[in-house]
Each structure stands twice: as structure tokens, then as C-alpha cells.
Write a protein that holds these residues in place. Structure first.
Motif, short mmCIF file in Angstrom:
data_model
loop_
_atom_site.label_atom_id
_atom_site.label_comp_id
_atom_site.label_asym_id
_atom_site.label_seq_id
_atom_site.Cartn_x
_atom_site.Cartn_y
_atom_site.Cartn_z
N ALA A 1 0.81 -1.22 0.00
CA ALA A 1 0.00 0.00 0.00
C ALA A 1 0.84 1.27 0.00
CB ALA A 1 -0.92 0.00 1.22
N ASN A 2 2.17 1.12 -0.08
CA ASN A 2 3.07 2.28 -0.02
C ASN A 2 2.78 3.16 1.19
OD1 ASN A 2 4.68 1.59 -2.17
ND2 ASN A 2 3.70 2.96 -3.64
N ILE A 3 2.69 2.52 2.34
CA ILE A 3 2.50 3.25 3.58
C ILE A 3 3.57 2.83 4.58
CG2 ILE A 3 0.01 3.55 3.27
CD1 ILE A 3 -0.40 1.25 5.30
N LEU B 1 -7.18 -3.78 6.90
CA LEU B 1 -7.91 -4.20 8.10
C LEU B 1 -7.22 -3.59 9.31
CD1 LEU B 1 -8.44 -7.92 7.07
CD2 LEU B 1 -10.11 -6.08 6.95
N ALA B 2 -7.74 -2.45 9.74
CA ALA B 2 -7.14 -1.70 10.84
C ALA B 2 -8.14 -0.66 11.31
CB ALA B 2 -5.85 -1.02 10.38
N ASP B 3 -7.83 -0.01 12.43
CA ASP B 3 -8.67 1.10 12.89
C ASP B 3 -8.60 2.23 11.87
OD1 ASP B 3 -9.29 -0.32 15.14
OD2 ASP B 3 -7.76 0.64 16.39
N ARG B 4 -9.74 2.84 11.61
CA ARG B 4 -9.82 3.81 10.52
C ARG B 4 -9.08 5.12 10.82
NH1 ARG B 4 -12.72 4.92 5.99
NH2 ARG B 4 -13.20 7.10 5.54
N GLN B 5 -9.19 5.63 12.03
CA GLN B 5 -8.68 6.96 12.33
C GLN B 5 -7.19 7.12 12.01
OE1 GLN B 5 -10.68 9.48 13.17
NE2 GLN B 5 -8.96 10.93 13.15
N PRO B 6 -6.32 6.20 12.45
CA PRO B 6 -4.88 6.36 12.14
C PRO B 6 -4.57 6.24 10.66
CG PRO B 6 -5.20 4.83 13.97
CD PRO B 6 -6.55 5.04 13.34
N MET B 7 -5.50 5.66 9.88
CA MET B 7 -5.25 5.45 8.45
C MET B 7 -5.73 6.63 7.59
SD MET B 7 -3.71 2.55 8.32
CE MET B 7 -3.76 2.37 6.54
N LEU B 8 -6.41 7.57 8.18
CA LEU B 8 -6.97 8.68 7.40
C LEU B 8 -5.92 9.44 6.59
CD1 LEU B 8 -9.65 10.15 9.86
CD2 LEU B 8 -10.03 8.74 7.81
N PRO B 9 -4.70 9.67 7.11
CA PRO B 9 -3.71 10.42 6.33
C PRO B 9 -3.27 9.74 5.04
CG PRO B 9 -3.12 10.42 8.66
CD PRO B 9 -4.22 9.41 8.48
N VAL B 10 -3.51 8.43 4.90
CA VAL B 10 -3.01 7.73 3.71
C VAL B 10 -4.14 7.20 2.82
CG1 VAL B 10 -0.89 7.05 4.88
CG2 VAL B 10 -2.84 5.50 4.93
N LEU B 11 -5.37 7.45 3.19
CA LEU B 11 -6.49 6.95 2.39
C LEU B 11 -6.47 7.54 0.99
CD1 LEU B 11 -9.63 6.73 4.71
CD2 LEU B 11 -8.34 4.88 3.67
N ASN B 12 -6.73 6.70 0.00
CA ASN B 12 -6.81 7.16 -1.39
C ASN B 12 -7.74 6.23 -2.15
OD1 ASN B 12 -5.25 4.82 -2.29
ND2 ASN B 12 -3.46 5.87 -1.43
N GLU B 13 -7.83 6.45 -3.45
CA GLU B 13 -8.78 5.68 -4.25
C GLU B 13 -8.40 4.22 -4.41
OE1 GLU B 13 -5.78 7.47 -7.19
OE2 GLU B 13 -6.76 8.00 -5.27
N HIS B 14 -7.19 3.86 -3.98
CA HIS B 14 -6.72 2.48 -4.16
C HIS B 14 -7.10 1.56 -3.01
CE1 HIS B 14 -4.34 3.94 -7.53
NE2 HIS B 14 -3.83 4.87 -6.74
#
Length: 584
Positions: free
Chosen positions: A202-204, A230-243
Motif C-alpha cells: 500500500a506504499n504506507i 484491516l485496521a482502525d480507521r482513524q490512524p489510516m486517514l492520512p493515507v487513504l486514497n482511491e486504491h
């Protein structure tokens, strides 16, 4: 901590076992993500035993307890545990199965946390238990968590994006390659249960661990439906994209309902037993196979390799400045942990520094013979004069990862030190100069490195080399250079070259550089590019033991190091570096 504290913890654990009708409890050094490093809140093995090694398994019964680890930790196990409460065993000399057969335990039930043991490990351990008349039971609770009143709370940290100009490949491209791999296996979807694979795909990256810059997560990928982290959503918000989408792991069963009946790949060597149960209950057709991402990411692309080279140049400058300082300081009045802290502080000044790539091993004298010794302030030793100082350290920079060991003379050396050091150096050179056919395995390369050391009547209990991730885990599969390295190495892999020798109670020697596998000019052959840029202590080399070719390798290596970093070190360090890199 005192033996009394650990005795009280064992007593409390046994009380919980009795409450839940369990005769024994398995404790591994792992979390549900099965990485080498675990958060402080998952250090259950250290909490119950005092042993802080990176690998180990304990079995606690009502009247005795046993601890198992590999040869790296033979001395450390004995040193950190209470002999009155624990028996310590080095694998494979004594494994869990052979030890159990020496005990009178028939009919007992042994529990294990289903979240913390992989499917394959559970099946293997269950079979071992049956041979000794025991039964292994996967449990949905952990009795250690029930007694660990001051258990650390895991910090919530945000994920960050690994830019394409550092990753060298887009997420789209990586997903296409994963889809092709699934097609080869005849599968529609996969559950990725290796955190480093998820982060690479995911290039994160993240900051969930102190020395491994990853975001702890699993992932579900379907060839038509795409990638779900598959993780908690809040910490992932900075990397969310269309992929990608993000869904909590607790909702995995809901995600699997629409794809019931599909051919679904899992990696039994990393999938927690508890998660496997959810998948098994979903109605998908389970196909077991090694993680398909692991092999792909092990072969670095040109951009990743350039990042490694850049990181090693930065690290080489830091190491030169540190070794120059070390040579001019009265370090015999300092402790091991102070030297480790000094090196870390020097690395941390660089703007591209992220974190250490593992906890520094700084062992003076006899502590250097403890392969993975950790100097803890207040429990460590003063630097010993007229002895050897083993320093194994590394760092993650924004674009690459380093791992280097140097054995440094403090004071004067005797003939035995020089003989052993030079034998280890010859093994290191043999691997660095190796020119081998494509398809050569890690086991074969291991023999190349050991042969000059064996010829001196010496050996070492650890592997010669491990894979290294790109700003991921400093220890990466699937290939390794070791006696058990059955997989072949291939162009693009980054590995360590680290033979050693350890004289118990006296000193340890290890020389480690990172090497990149590359195609040789001879068709069908591969060779190695050394990445690490730090002098090898010439004061410990017995030139009479080296061939002309080996002397030439040392001189060429040192002149290359000088050419790469000499112009960028401070003036005092430049003078030191010129001397350290002088021809033999």
C-alpha cells in the motif's frame, strides 16, 4: 527487577491457570502480527520471565517452567532468568518436543492464546504435544493480560504515505503484480497477514513500533473488489486514497460473506489461529500458500536500491565520526549503554533519520560474546580495556535502511583476538567476493563464508546473513544465508554478510556489511555489491593470515569507503579516516 518479582508473577499466572482449568500455558515472544519486534504491551515473555531476546517460547506448568530459544540467546537466557524457577534450553539442541518427552505430563491440557499463534505453529505444536500425551487448546483469553496490571497502553500513531519517488513503484503496479500472482495460484482473493507486506503493497509506513517503521495492519485483497486495509480507521486517514478502503479487523466476517465460495489464499505461517477460524467459518475455499507479496518485495527495484546506497552513505559518515570520537575518548570510564546512546544521538541529527532499525547491541569484553546482548543502563558494564567492543547497530532513513556490525579494539589485542578476527574477516571476504550460479541457495552461501573460519577451528551459532527490508523490517524473508537457507538468492535482494566468532566469557567478534545481489557479467551468475561504508579495524588484522587477493579486497574496500565519504566528514575525522583506510 528482582527474582522475587518474577516469582510472584509466575505464582499469579499459575493461579489464573488453575481458575481456568489449564495445566500449562504457552508464551511466545509475539503479537498477532508475528513481526520480530512487538509493542511494549505485547512483551509477555519478558514480563513473565525477564528474558528480553527477540525470539523465544516458554511453557509454564504448575510446578516448573521452561524457556526455549536459539543459539544467539543461549547465554542471555541463563543470565536473565531465575535458575530456581526456569530451565533454559537452546534449540535445536533441545527442542520443545524432545524436552516434553523427558517430563511426566501425560493427560495435561496446555493453553495458548489463539490470537498470538499462527495456524502452522499451532498445528505443529499440537502434534508435538500429542506425542507426549498432552493436548493443546487455543484459547480466546490470555491469563498474563489478567495479571499484568501496569501493562503499557499502545500509542495510537497515524500512518504516512511512502512517496512513489522513494518506493519506486505505484500501488496500482503492485496490485497488478499481486493479482497476477493470485491468478497463478488460481485464487480470487488473499488475506495478507504479514504487516511488512501490507505496508509495502500500500506504499504506507507508520510508527507503531520503536524500530520498525510500519503501521500494524492486515489486508484483504480481491482481484475484482480491490484492497481493504484491516485496521482502525482513524490512524489510516492520512493515507487513504482511491486504491484502498479501511475496515476494522473485527468486521472481517462481514467482508467475507459476499465472496463465500471463492478460492481464498492464506499464509499459514503468519495467519493467527483466531483469524483463521473466522475465515474457515465464512464459507470461502481456503488455499494455503506462502505470502505472495514476500517474494515480490524482497527483490528491490532500482529506486529502492538507490535509496539503500544513499542511506549507507549517510550512515557511513555518522559511523566514521563516531569511531573517530571513540578512538580519542577515554571510553574505559564509560558504560556500554552510553556509547549506544551516543551513536543514536549522532544518527538522529540527520533530517532524513526515522528511527534505529533495531535496538543497538553494544557489548564489551564478555558481553560481546552474547550474540544479541542488549546494554541496559544501570545493568550494563564499563567498557573493558585491552579487549574487544562489539557494536551492532543500524538506522532507517527516509529512503533506506542500514545494519552494520564492527568489532573495535579498545587498548591492546593479543594474538588470539587477532587470529579469530582475521579468520572471521576471511569468511566475510569470501562471501563478499562470491561469484555463484543463479539458483545458489542461502545454505550454499553460508558454507562459503564459514569455510575459512572452520579452517581456523572456529564456528558460530547464528546465520551468516538475513534479508533486509526497504524502510521496513531489518530482518526480512524469504531468503537467508544460513545452514537452513533452502531458498535461492536472486538479483535485487539486499542481505547481510555477518560471520562471527564468540569466546564465551571473554569477547565476541562479528563483521557485518549489507550486500545487494546483482547479475554478474558472466551469464547465468550472480555476485554481490557491498553497500556499507565503514572501515574495518585494521589493528585487529593479522596480515600474514591473508592471501594476496584478500589483502587486495580489504585495500580496495577501504579506498572505496574513503572516496565515498571522505569529503563529507569533519576535518578531524578526515585525518582519522585516512589512517583507518590506509592500505594493509
Amino acid at each position: 527487577m528482582t527474582a522475587q518479582i518474577f516469582s510472584e508473577r509466575l505464582k499469579a499466572l499459575r493461579a489464573q491457570m488453575d481458575t481456568h482449568n489449564i495445566d500449562g500455558w504457552i508464551i511466545g515472544r509475539e503479537d498477532m502480527y508475528q513481526g520480530e519486534e512487538v509493542p511494549a504491551s505485547d512483551e509477555r515473555l519478558a514480563y513473565i520471565s525477564g528474558f528480553t531476546g527477540s525470539a523465544g517460547t516458554a511453557i509454564v506448568f504448575t510446578d516448573h517452567a521452561a524457556l526455549f530459544s536459539d543459539g544467539r540467546y543461549s547465554l542471555q537466557m541463563e543470565k536473565q532468568t531465575d535458575a530456581a524457577a526456569w530451565s533454559c534450553h537452546t534449540m535445536p539442541d533441545i527442542d520443545i518436543g524432545s524436552w516434553l518427552k523427558t517430563q511426566t505430563l501425560t493427560g495435561r491440557t496446555i493453553g495458548v492464546d489463539a490470537r498470538l499463534i499462527t495456524l502452522s505453529a499451532f498445528d505443529k505444536l499440537s502434534a508435538v504435544m500429542r506425542e507426549s500425551g498432552l493436548s493443546l487448546k487455543a484459547m480466546a483469553f490470555n491469563p498474563i493480560d489478567m495479571i499484568w496490571q501496569d501493562r503499557p497502553i499502545a500509542e495510537v500513531t497515524p500512518a504516512r504515505t511512502m512517496a512513489n519517488d522513494i518506493a519506486g513503484e505505484t500501488i496500482d503496479s503492485k496490485l497488478d503484480r499481486l493479482a497476477d500472482s493470485l491468478t497463478d495460484f488460481g485464487c480470487d482473493a488473499v488475506l495478507l497477514s504479514r504487516t511488512d507486506a501490507v505496508n509495502w503493497l500500500a506504499n504506507i509506513r507508520g510508527h507503531d513500533l520503536a524500530c520498525t517503521p510500519v503501521k500494524l495492519a492486515f489486508a484483504l485483497y480481491h482481484r475484482e473488489n480491490g484492497l481493504i486495509i484491516l485496521a482502525d480507521r482513524q490512524p489510516m486517514l492520512p493515507v487513504l486514497n482511491e486504491h484502498m478502503a479501511v475496515v476494522p479487523l473485527e468486521q472481517l466476517d462481514e467482508l467475507l460473506e459476499p465472496i463465500a465460495g471463492c478460492d481464498f489464499m492464506v499464509d499459514p505461517a503468519s495467519l493467527p489461529k483466531a483469524v483463521h477460524q473466522v475465515i474457515s467459518d465464512s464459507g470461502v475455499n481456503i488455499v494455503t500458500a506462502p505470502c505472495p507479496v514476500t517474494k515480490i518485495k524482497a527483490q528491490k527495484n532500482p529506486v529502492e536500491l538507490d535509496g539503500f546506497r544513499k542511506a549507507h552513505q549517510i550512515d557511513g559518515i555518522v559511523m566514521a565520526e563516531f569511531l573517530c570520537w571513540l578512538d580519542h575518548a577515554d571510553v574505559t570510564q564509560m558504560r556500554e549503554s552510553a556509547l549506544a546512546d551516543k551513536l543514536l544521538s549522532m544518527r538522529a541529527t540527520h533530517p532524513d533519520f526515522i528511527s534505529p532499525s533495531f535496538e543497538t547491541i553494544a557489548g564489551s569484553g564478555a558481553n560481546g560474546a552474547i550474540v544479541h546482548y542488549r546494554a541496559v543502563a544501570g545493568q550494563d558494564s564499563l567498557i573493558q580495556n585491552n579487549s574487544l567492543f562489539l557494536l551492532d547497530s543500524g538506522a532507517h532513513y527516509r529512503f533506506g535502511t542500514t545494519d552494520i556490525t564492527r568489532t573495535i579494539l579498545i587498548g591492546d589485542a593479543d594474538a588470539e583476538m587477532r587470529r579469530a578476527f582475521t579468520a572471521v574477516l576471511r569468511g566475510h571476504i569470501a562471501l563478499a567476493r562470491a561469484h555463484v550460479p543463479v539458483g545458489t541457495t542461502g545454505m550454499q552461501l553460508d558454507t562459503i563464508a564459514r569455510t575459512p573460519i572452520w579452517s581456523a577451528g572456529l564456528d558460530y551459532a547464528h546465520g551468516t546473513g538475513h534479508g533486509v527490508g526497504h524502510v521496513l523490517s531489518v530482518h526480512e524473508g524469504p531468503a537467508s544465508i544460513s545452514k537452513r537457507g533452502s531458498l535461492s538468492v536472486s538479483a535485487g535482494m539486499v542481505l547481510s554478510n555477518e560471520p562471527g566468532y564468540y569466546k564465551t566469557g571473554s569477547w565476541g567478534i562479528r563483521i557485518e556489511n549489507l550486500i545487494a545481489v546483482k547479475a554478474a557479467s558472466t551469464a547465468g551468475f550472480i555476485e554481490f555489491e557491498t553497500l556499507t561504508m565503514t572501515p574495518i579495524d585494521r589493528r585487529l588484522i593479522d596480515k600474514t593470515m591473508l592471501s594476496e587477493a584478500e589483502i587486495a579486497w580489504v585495500d580496495i574496500y577501504h579506498q572505496w569507503v574513503l572516496s565515498q565519504i571522505g569529503a563529507d566528514v569533519s576535518p578531524p575525522c578526515q585525518a582519522w579516516l585516512i589512517n583507518a583506510c590506509a592500505p594493509l
